[in-house]
Scaffold this motif. Structure first.
Motif, short mmCIF file in Angstrom:
data_model
loop_
_atom_site.label_atom_id
_atom_site.label_comp_id
_atom_site.label_asym_id
_atom_site.label_seq_id
_atom_site.Cartn_x
_atom_site.Cartn_y
_atom_site.Cartn_z
N ARG A 258 36.45 25.55 -22.88
CA ARG A 258 35.85 24.31 -22.40
C ARG A 258 35.29 24.58 -21.00
NH1 ARG A 258 36.45 23.55 -27.09
NH2 ARG A 258 37.64 21.93 -28.08
N ARG B 265 33.16 22.68 -17.58
CA ARG B 265 32.74 21.44 -16.94
C ARG B 265 32.33 21.73 -15.51
NH1 ARG B 265 38.45 18.19 -15.88
NH2 ARG B 265 39.18 19.53 -14.19
N ARG C 292 31.51 16.20 -12.38
CA ARG C 292 31.39 15.41 -13.61
C ARG C 292 32.47 15.84 -14.60
NH1 ARG C 292 25.50 13.91 -15.20
NH2 ARG C 292 26.78 12.54 -16.42
N ASP D 256 32.31 15.24 -18.49
CA ASP D 256 31.30 15.91 -19.32
C ASP D 256 31.77 17.33 -19.57
OD1 ASP D 256 29.79 13.61 -19.15
OD2 ASP D 256 28.49 14.38 -17.58
N ALA E 180 31.67 20.78 -22.03
CA ALA E 180 31.00 21.57 -23.07
C ALA E 180 32.04 22.45 -23.75
CB ALA E 180 29.91 22.44 -22.45
#
Length: 67
Positions: free
Chosen positions: A31, A33, A37, A40, A42
């Motif tokens: 993961r 980020r 943020r 959010d 990815a």
């Protein structure tokens, strides 16, 4: 979702809001980020992330400079 242990990239700017963070899930997925943020996130596999980093480091992803 289980709590993730985020690690800041050693290449991050160090200031607030300029940090890329990574975490590994229990299943081995990655993961990503940006610290300013955190909601959010990815997702990637280790292999896909490694391939992306190779392309970015090779500088072959930008505009064609041969012209």
């Amino acid at each position: 979702m289980p709590r993730l242990s985020w690690q800041k990239s050693s290449f991050s700017g160090g200031g607030e809001g300029e940090c890329v963070e990574l975490a590994a899930t229990a299943t081995g997925h990655i993961r990503l980020r940006e610290s300013d943020r955190p909601g959010d996130i990815a997702a990637s596999t280790p292999r896909a992330l490694a391939n992306l980093l190779l392309v970015l480091k090779s500088d072959s992803w930008g505009p064609d400079r041969s012209r």
